[in-house]
Design a protein around this motif. Structure first.
Motif, PDB file in Angstrom:
ATOM      1  N   TRP A  16       0.838  -1.213   0.000  1.00  0.00           N
ATOM      2  CA  TRP A  16       0.000   0.000   0.000  1.00  0.00           C
ATOM      3  C   TRP A  16       0.866   1.252   0.000  1.00  0.00           C
ATOM      4  N   ARG A  17       1.928   1.258   0.803  1.00  0.00           N
ATOM      5  CA  ARG A  17       2.840   2.396   0.849  1.00  0.00           C
ATOM      6  C   ARG A  17       3.500   2.609  -0.509  1.00  0.00           C
ATOM      7  N   LEU A  20       1.018   4.271  -2.797  1.00  0.00           N
ATOM      8  CA  LEU A  20       0.914   5.699  -2.493  1.00  0.00           C
ATOM      9  C   LEU A  20       2.134   6.467  -2.997  1.00  0.00           C
ATOM     10  N   ASN A  24       2.242   9.563  -5.574  1.00  0.00           N
ATOM     11  CA  ASN A  24       2.884  10.820  -5.186  1.00  0.00           C
ATOM     12  C   ASN A  24       3.913  11.255  -6.225  1.00  0.00           C
TER      13      ASN A  24
END
Length: 177
Positions: A16-17, A20, A24
C-alpha cells in the motif's frame, strides 16, 4: 498492482505504501505563494518594491517544499523586512493560470495585525530582495501593483471586511455552476 479495491490494501501495508509513493511521484506539483496584507494605524496597505522584478508587491513569497503556507508567509516577513508578525486568517486563494515560462500557481493571501509606528520604524531589509516599502491607500496600491495582483489584493481587502475568504481564478471571483 495494489489499488484501494485490492485485498492487499488491508493485508500488505508495504505494498500500500508503494502504491501511495507511486501516485505521489506521478501527481502534479503546484507552486504556492503566501502573501500578507499588513496595514499601518491609518489603514494604509504595506507594499514592497522587490529588486528582482519591475513592479511593487505585497510582502510574502514562495512556500518551500512541505512548508505550511502561513509559516512561509511569516518566514518571508522575517527574512525580507525583519518583522516577526503573527499571520492571521486566510483571506484569498487565487489560482493563477500558466503564464510565460511558469506553470500554474496557488497564491494565498493572509490577514495580519496592523503595524504600530514603533514596529514600522524597525523595518529593515534583511536581504537584497526588497529595495523599498511604502504604506499606500487603495488608489496608490492600484497604481503600483500589476493589474492581476491588484485584483487579488482588492479581493483580500474585501474579504477582510466581509470576514469571508474568497476563491479566485486569475484574480477574479470564481463562479460555480
Amino acid at each position: 498492482m495494489v489499488t484501494p479495491d485490492s485485498p492487499l490494501y488491508e493485508r500488505d501495508p508495504k505494498a500500500w505504501r508503494e502504491y501511495l509513493a507511486e501516485g505521489n511521484a506521478k501527481q502534479a506539483r503546484k507552486r504556492v505563494s503566501a502573501d500578507v496584507i499588513i496595514r499601518d494605524a491609518a489603514g494604509k496597505i504595506l507594499l514592497v518594491n522587490p529588486s528582482y522584478k519591475p513592479d511593487w508587491d505585497v510582502p510574502g513569497g514562495m512556500v518551500e517544499a512541505n512548508e505550511p503556507p502561513h509559516v512561509a508567509a511569516r518566514r518571508e516577513l522575517k527574512e525580507e523586512l525583519g518583522v516577526d508578525l503573527r499571520v492571521g486568517p486566510l483571506l484569498v486563494v487565487d489560482w493563477v493560470s500558466p503564464h510565460d515560462p511558469w506553470d500554474d500557481l496557488l497564491s494565498m493571501v493572509f490577514d495580519s495585525a496592523s503595524l504600530t509606528s514603533e514596529q514600522i520604524s524597525k523595518i529593515q531589509f534583511r536581504d537584497k530582495e526588497i529595495s523599498d516599502y511604502q504604506f499606500c491607500d487603495r488608489t496608490q496600491a492600484a497604481e503600483r501593483l500589476r493589474p492581476y495582483v491588484w485584483r487579488r489584493v482588492a479581493a483580500a481587502l474585501d474579504a477582510q471586511e466581509s470576514k469571508s475568504a474568497l476563491y479566485l481564478v486569475d484574480g477574479h471571483q470564481a463562479g460555480f455552476r
